[in-house]
Design an enzyme around this catalytic site. Structure first.
Site, PDB file in Angstrom:
ATOM      1  N   ARG A 147       0.818  -1.535  -0.070  1.00  0.00           N
ATOM      2  CA  ARG A 147      -0.085   0.225  -0.188  1.00  0.00           C
ATOM      3  C   ARG A 147       0.856   1.077   0.400  1.00  0.00           C
ATOM      4  O   ARG A 147       0.552   2.615   0.206  1.00  0.00           O
ATOM      5  CB  ARG A 147      -0.803   0.140   0.813  1.00  0.00           C
ATOM      6  CG  ARG A 147      -2.182  -1.387   1.524  1.00  0.00           C
ATOM      7  CD  ARG A 147      -3.091  -1.118  -0.074  1.00  0.00           C
ATOM      8  NE  ARG A 147      -3.749  -2.108   0.472  1.00  0.00           N
ATOM      9  CZ  ARG A 147      -3.758  -3.793  -0.041  1.00  0.00           C
ATOM     10  NH1 ARG A 147      -2.673  -3.753  -1.749  1.00  0.00           N
ATOM     11  NH2 ARG A 147      -4.326  -4.779   0.528  1.00  0.00           N
ATOM     12  N   SER A 152     -12.013  -0.737   2.054  1.00  0.00           N
ATOM     13  CA  SER A 152     -10.801  -1.132   3.777  1.00  0.00           C
ATOM     14  C   SER A 152     -10.782   0.076   3.798  1.00  0.00           C
ATOM     15  O   SER A 152      -9.590   0.239   3.052  1.00  0.00           O
ATOM     16  CB  SER A 152     -10.297  -1.599   2.681  1.00  0.00           C
ATOM     17  OG  SER A 152     -10.768  -3.209   3.240  1.00  0.00           O
ATOM     18  N   GLU A 160      -5.685   3.084   5.662  1.00  0.00           N
ATOM     19  CA  GLU A 160      -5.420   3.241   4.418  1.00  0.00           C
ATOM     20  C   GLU A 160      -6.214   4.964   2.738  1.00  0.00           C
ATOM     21  O   GLU A 160      -5.154   4.867   2.169  1.00  0.00           O
ATOM     22  CB  GLU A 160      -6.372   2.180   3.286  1.00  0.00           C
ATOM     23  CG  GLU A 160      -6.237   0.514   3.651  1.00  0.00           C
ATOM     24  CD  GLU A 160      -5.683  -0.440   2.338  1.00  0.00           C
ATOM     25  OE1 GLU A 160      -6.547  -0.201   1.606  1.00  0.00           O
ATOM     26  OE2 GLU A 160      -6.073  -1.364   2.872  1.00  0.00           O
TER      27      GLU A 160
END
Length: 342
Positions: free
Chosen positions: A166, A239, A335
């Site tokens: 990520r 998410s 995120e």
């Protein structure tokens, strides 16, 4: 103006999937990446107050944006070479899910596990999007971008992009690059990744014993739609929390104390641990405070039940992070990019 549109005091409510009411001082929607130098030359557009936005599926606004939001609306998919593998250049404004489905229709493999992820192609390398055991970085050859600092178009190869979980170069040099296109290399065939998060079981339920990429994609669609709320139905950004990566000693201690906690060993000896499991074990799954909530379908998903503000959603996210840290000694990270939080 050819190639772009400018709107003052623009609403962003329909440009972020959490459906947060926020406004931008200026919204620039660009349809021709070649017009970026002209657009960025306007005195009203400051490079230090510039936010590039795709579909807004990876952002939480906690207030208005006192600057320019640049919405990439460029289009185009160009097949540059074919054979056992293909080189494909894709404009940043293309919808990610549309591109994945196009690759499957053309008989290419690789992106099947990444189907149904919201957002644009240009956002994919920034976040190094991933799902069901795969990351997009594996298939990116290079990224084309406008370098704001050097005022020129650059091509950044895979190594330069510094992809990690990520993460990428673009996160470490925020405000420098505007992604204009991404070049992928996709094979005609490759070993399928089906041993992650129930894909094998879903394929068995579908009666598939020799899966092709499109079977895996169908299985992932089944799994995603059964577990994750639809942003078209209820505001969410997918998410919201990353699965944390912890050192081996902490992973061993957590496993001894919590045998049910899912973990995935990493090449460097550390372990990725399930944020969803910890959030649920800490009692936050399905929690709701006003219109801000945690989905009762998946503990990683922060949801807007109606009119939650950005600060209300961020306050709940921080409550979840503090609760998990108190219970497990692990600090979660969001995120999405949180705009306006101190």
């Amino acid at each position: 103006m050819g190639g772009y549109t400018l709107i003052e005091n623009a609403s962003l409510a329909n440009r972020n999937t959490l459906r947060v009411a926020a406004r931008a001082k200026l919204l620039a929607e660009i349809r021709d990446a070649g017009k970026l130098p002209e657009l960025l030359g306007f005195p009203a557009i400051r490079s230090d107050r510039l936010l590039v936005l795709g579909e807004g599926s990876n952002v939480l606004f906690t207030g208005d944006f006192d600057g320019t939001v640049l919405a990439m609306a460029t289009r185009g998919v160009q097949l540059e070479s074919d054979g056992d593998s293909a080189r494909i250049a894709v404009a940043a404004g293309e919808r990610w899910d549309d591109f994945v489905r196009w690759t499957l229709g053309q008989g290419y493999a690789g992106l099947e596990n990444l189907i149904l992820i919201p957002g644009t192609v240009g956002a994919a390398p920034i976040q190094n999007i991933g799902a069901y055991g795969c990351e997009v970085a594996e298939f990116i050859e290079s990224v084309e971008a406008w370098d704001i600092r050097e005022r020129c178009v650059v091509t950044l190869d895979h190594a330069t992009c510094a992809f990690a979980y990520r993460d990428s170069l673009f996160k470490h040099e925020p405000g420098r690059y505007i992604v204009t296109a991404v070049r992928f290399v996709l094979p005609r065939s490759r070993p399928l990744r089906t041993d992650y998060a129930g894909i094998d079981e879903q394929l068995a339920r579908m009666g598939v014993d020799k899966p092709a990429p499109f079977h895996v994609a169908e299985a992932v669609v089944h799994l995603r739609t059964s577990k994750l709320p639809d942003p078209m139905v209820i505001g969410n950004a997918g998410s919201f929390f990353k699965n944390p990566i912890v050192d081996a000693a902490l992973a061993d201690a957590l496993k001894r104390e919590h045998p049910g906690l899912a973990m995935w060993p990493q090449p460097d000896g550390r372990c990725k641990v399930s944020a969803a499991w910890m959030i649920e074990a800490a009692g936050f799954k399905g929690m709701r405070e006003g219109d801000a909530g945690i989905s009762n379908r998946h503990a990683l998903v922060l949801v807007n039940h109606g009119k939650a503000t950005g600060p209300q959603l961020w306050a709940l996210a921080q409550q979840v992070m503090a609760g998990v840290e108190a219970r497990f000694g692990v600090r979660l990270e969001p995120e999405p990019v949180v705009i306006g939080a101190g």
